[in-house]
Motif scaffolding. Structure first.
Motif, PDB file in Angstrom:
ATOM      1  N   ALA A 141     -45.613  40.494 155.819  1.00  0.00           N
ATOM      2  CA  ALA A 141     -44.677  39.533 156.570  1.00  0.00           C
ATOM      3  C   ALA A 141     -45.413  38.130 156.591  1.00  0.00           C
ATOM      4  CB  ALA A 141     -44.141  40.070 157.798  1.00  0.00           C
ATOM      5  N   GLU A 142     -46.852  38.143 157.121  1.00  0.00           N
ATOM      6  CA  GLU A 142     -47.324  36.907 157.637  1.00  0.00           C
ATOM      7  C   GLU A 142     -47.421  35.965 156.432  1.00  0.00           C
ATOM      8  OE1 GLU A 142     -50.594  37.354 160.158  1.00  0.00           O
ATOM      9  OE2 GLU A 142     -49.279  38.077 161.748  1.00  0.00           O
ATOM     10  N   ARG A 143     -47.857  36.665 155.241  1.00  0.00           N
ATOM     11  CA  ARG A 143     -48.074  35.841 154.054  1.00  0.00           C
ATOM     12  C   ARG A 143     -46.911  35.427 153.180  1.00  0.00           C
ATOM     13  NH1 ARG A 143     -52.344  38.839 150.590  1.00  0.00           N
ATOM     14  NH2 ARG A 143     -52.147  40.787 151.959  1.00  0.00           N
ATOM     15  N   THR A 144     -45.764  35.923 153.387  1.00  0.00           N
ATOM     16  CA  THR A 144     -44.546  35.621 152.596  1.00  0.00           C
ATOM     17  C   THR A 144     -43.582  34.896 153.443  1.00  0.00           C
ATOM     18  OG1 THR A 144     -43.500  37.840 153.154  1.00  0.00           O
ATOM     19  CG2 THR A 144     -45.061  37.845 151.150  1.00  0.00           C
ATOM     20  N   GLU A 145     -42.920  34.105 152.491  1.00  0.00           N
ATOM     21  CA  GLU A 145     -41.910  33.284 153.210  1.00  0.00           C
ATOM     22  C   GLU A 145     -40.448  33.463 152.259  1.00  0.00           C
ATOM     23  OE1 GLU A 145     -40.465  28.727 154.304  1.00  0.00           O
ATOM     24  OE2 GLU A 145     -42.693  29.186 153.921  1.00  0.00           O
ATOM     25  N   PHE A 146     -39.538  33.855 152.634  1.00  0.00           N
ATOM     26  CA  PHE A 146     -38.424  34.147 151.941  1.00  0.00           C
ATOM     27  C   PHE A 146     -37.303  33.129 152.185  1.00  0.00           C
ATOM     28  CE2 PHE A 146     -40.483  38.289 152.124  1.00  0.00           C
ATOM     29  CZ  PHE A 146     -40.223  38.561 150.759  1.00  0.00           C
ATOM     30  N   ILE A 147     -36.673  32.680 151.117  1.00  0.00           N
ATOM     31  CA  ILE A 147     -35.739  31.403 151.191  1.00  0.00           C
ATOM     32  C   ILE A 147     -34.668  31.939 150.290  1.00  0.00           C
ATOM     33  CG2 ILE A 147     -35.480  28.729 151.114  1.00  0.00           C
ATOM     34  CD1 ILE A 147     -38.777  28.747 150.753  1.00  0.00           C
ATOM     35  N   GLN A 148     -33.449  31.539 151.087  1.00  0.00           N
ATOM     36  CA  GLN A 148     -32.005  31.817 150.140  1.00  0.00           C
ATOM     37  C   GLN A 148     -31.768  30.256 149.774  1.00  0.00           C
ATOM     38  OE1 GLN A 148     -28.913  33.816 152.534  1.00  0.00           O
ATOM     39  NE2 GLN A 148     -27.535  33.486 150.634  1.00  0.00           N
ATOM     40  N   ILE A 149     -32.017  30.034 148.670  1.00  0.00           N
ATOM     41  CA  ILE A 149     -31.635  28.702 148.151  1.00  0.00           C
ATOM     42  C   ILE A 149     -31.822  28.719 146.413  1.00  0.00           C
ATOM     43  CG2 ILE A 149     -34.263  27.942 148.003  1.00  0.00           C
ATOM     44  CD1 ILE A 149     -33.006  24.974 148.973  1.00  0.00           C
ATOM     45  N   ILE A 180     -30.088  38.888 149.424  1.00  0.00           N
ATOM     46  CA  ILE A 180     -30.772  40.131 149.478  1.00  0.00           C
ATOM     47  C   ILE A 180     -32.282  39.563 149.935  1.00  0.00           C
ATOM     48  CG2 ILE A 180     -31.361  39.303 147.013  1.00  0.00           C
ATOM     49  CD1 ILE A 180     -31.461  42.620 146.640  1.00  0.00           C
ATOM     50  N   VAL A 181     -32.556  38.221 149.927  1.00  0.00           N
ATOM     51  CA  VAL A 181     -33.764  37.760 150.595  1.00  0.00           C
ATOM     52  C   VAL A 181     -33.953  38.410 151.917  1.00  0.00           C
ATOM     53  CG1 VAL A 181     -33.727  35.739 149.093  1.00  0.00           C
ATOM     54  CG2 VAL A 181     -32.744  35.616 151.366  1.00  0.00           C
ATOM     55  N   HIS A 182     -32.970  38.716 152.568  1.00  0.00           N
ATOM     56  CA  HIS A 182     -33.092  39.152 154.010  1.00  0.00           C
ATOM     57  C   HIS A 182     -33.671  40.578 154.004  1.00  0.00           C
ATOM     58  CE1 HIS A 182     -31.393  35.396 155.257  1.00  0.00           C
ATOM     59  NE2 HIS A 182     -30.097  35.901 154.555  1.00  0.00           N
ATOM     60  N   PHE A 183     -33.127  41.287 152.856  1.00  0.00           N
ATOM     61  CA  PHE A 183     -33.739  42.552 152.807  1.00  0.00           C
ATOM     62  C   PHE A 183     -35.137  42.894 152.361  1.00  0.00           C
ATOM     63  CE2 PHE A 183     -34.457  46.236 149.795  1.00  0.00           C
ATOM     64  CZ  PHE A 183     -34.457  47.441 150.792  1.00  0.00           C
ATOM     65  N   ALA A 184     -35.487  41.683 151.441  1.00  0.00           N
ATOM     66  CA  ALA A 184     -36.466  41.554 150.952  1.00  0.00           C
ATOM     67  C   ALA A 184     -37.783  41.238 152.088  1.00  0.00           C
ATOM     68  CB  ALA A 184     -36.901  40.470 149.817  1.00  0.00           C
ATOM     69  N   ARG A 185     -37.209  40.510 152.839  1.00  0.00           N
ATOM     70  CA  ARG A 185     -38.137  40.200 154.222  1.00  0.00           C
ATOM     71  C   ARG A 185     -38.620  41.823 154.858  1.00  0.00           C
ATOM     72  NH1 ARG A 185     -35.079  36.903 156.189  1.00  0.00           N
ATOM     73  NH2 ARG A 185     -35.767  34.649 155.174  1.00  0.00           N
ATOM     74  N   GLU A 186     -37.458  42.548 155.180  1.00  0.00           N
ATOM     75  CA  GLU A 186     -37.744  43.925 155.561  1.00  0.00           C
ATOM     76  C   GLU A 186     -38.740  44.339 154.695  1.00  0.00           C
ATOM     77  OE1 GLU A 186     -34.323  46.204 156.534  1.00  0.00           O
ATOM     78  OE2 GLU A 186     -33.157  44.388 157.040  1.00  0.00           O
ATOM     79  N   LEU A 187     -38.935  44.529 153.502  1.00  0.00           N
ATOM     80  CA  LEU A 187     -39.756  45.217 152.540  1.00  0.00           C
ATOM     81  C   LEU A 187     -41.126  44.829 152.928  1.00  0.00           C
ATOM     82  CD1 LEU A 187     -37.986  45.872 149.256  1.00  0.00           C
ATOM     83  CD2 LEU A 187     -38.647  47.421 150.994  1.00  0.00           C
ATOM     84  N   ALA A 188     -41.264  43.255 152.900  1.00  0.00           N
ATOM     85  CA  ALA A 188     -42.598  42.540 153.084  1.00  0.00           C
ATOM     86  C   ALA A 188     -43.193  43.058 154.705  1.00  0.00           C
ATOM     87  CB  ALA A 188     -42.393  41.250 153.011  1.00  0.00           C
TER      88      ALA A 188
END
Length: 371
Positions: free
Chosen positions: A69-77, A55-63
């Motif tokens: 987007a430039e201030r957030t880093e989403f990591i699946q781990i 779901i982190v990949h969907f979260a990236r779309e919301l950001a």
């Protein structure tokens, strides 16, 4: 969880109060990343959002949709494995099920406090208080036991009843169903380090005559400086609900009866083993009644499965284990999943009748263990 306004409003207030312009913020178990976006909105310089699921990949779309987007880093781990380039000013999470005693949630928060939080940094939540009360839950208890008490075409299902009554269930209860006042049986102080296990001996006084069916558990949270909410009966309905620990029988009680309850929750592997005992004291025909129960008794372990978990057990790989090992060793950075699967199907035809079966297994292993 997003639809739970009491939860979301409380977290929004806590994040707005905790985050300062220029802060580095971490959200653990981010899901769609709503708390991460609130941290950006509060002025965070950099936000790291972690979840073990895709779901982190969907979260990236919301950001991106909100301009963050430039201030957030989403990591699946798994957060316990992550390495970040800086320490966090604020760490926010909601790693709970019906209770905060949920999987590896508490150990993950303690790891984050020790490894990832900057000196003087803020954890949200700061603490959770565990609550308990004896409850009258006739309808819910009946739904739990009726399928096993009623025979089906003269087949006796009652031996399975003990398994059902040595488990726990989640539900939404009303405050009017409580037969005793609530008592605190644990405090999880994340800011100083919370233990993953909890235990307490409680003495309840029955406040009205009724029929007791078990113990109701919930939590009250302090996110930050008095900002929080309760998941208990009588509060506004939350996404968490309450935990119900049933007794082996419904027990009529009278006002003034004393009920002794011992609760214990131990983290074993990736899940909790619950134990609960009760004893009724005072006047009435049920004085002296007692039950001793545990989710261990409801798990239906076989002697063989327990033996496989013993410290002195000497294991050897099954045919399926050998097939898994072969697939893992074949992940050498040069061989495609299709090539591996076709070779595995030839080598282990009893495990993989079709090469597509081997491909499915190889893909699962690759998703978990490959780089």
């Amino acid at each position: 969880m997003v639809a739970d306004r009491e939860r979301l409003d409380a977290y929004s207030k806590a994040i707005a109060k905790a985050v300062r312009p220029g802060d580095a913020v971490l959200e653990i178990g981010c899901g769609p990343g709503v708390f991460a976006l609130l941290a950006c909105q509060a002025g965070a310089r950099r936000v790291y959002a972690i979840d073990s699921e895709e779901i982190v990949h969907f979260a990236r779309e919301l950001a991106a949709a909100n301009g963050f987007a430039e201030r957030t880093e989403f990591i699946q781990i798994d957060s316990r494995k992550v390495q970040l380039p800086e320490r966090m000013n604020v760490i926010v999470s909601d790693l709970r099920g019906s209770l905060p005693l949920f999987g590896r949630a508490i150990t993950s928060l303690e790891d984050a406090r020790q490894r990832l939080l900057a000196p003087g940094g803020i954890l949200i939540p700061q603490r959770d208080t565990l609550k308990a009360a004896v409850i009258e839950a006739n309808d819910f208890y009946s739904q739990l036991v009726a399928p096993w008490q009623n025979s089906v075409s003269d087949i006796d299902l009652s031996p399975a009843l003990s398994l059902a009554l040595n488990g726990y269930d989640g539900n939404q209860f009303d405050a009017e169903q409580l037969l005793t006042g609530p008592q605190t049986w644990g405090v999880l102080d994340y800011s100083t380090g919370a233990r993953a296990c909890a235990a307490a001996d409680l003495n309840f006084s029955v406040t009205r005559t009724g029929t007791a069916h078990g113990v109701c558990l919930w939590f009250e949270t302090d996110l930050l400086d008095g900002i929080g909410y309760s998941s208990g009966p009588g509060s506004r309905k939350t996404v968490y609900g309450q935990v119900f620990l049933p007794w082996l029988e419904a027990v009529p009680v009278q006002q003034g009866n004393e009920i002794f309850v011992r609760l214990q929750a131990n983290l074993v592997g990736e899940d909790y083993v619950w134990q609960w005992e009760m004893r009724i004291c005072g006047d009435g025909g049920n004085a002296g009644r007692c039950f001793q129960q545990s989710t261990f008794l409801g798990a239906n372990f076989t002697p063989q499965s327990l033996r496989h978990r013993a410290a002195d057990f000497v294991p050897s790989l099954s045919d399926e284990g050998q097939a898994n090992r072969w697939l893992l060793l074949a992940m050498n950075g040069k061989t495609s999943l299709q090539q591996m699967a076709q070779a595995a199907a030839q080598r282990f035809p009893a495990i993989f009748p079709r090469w597509e079966d081997a491909l499915h297994r190889a893909a699962e292993l690759a998703a978990r263990f490959s780089r």
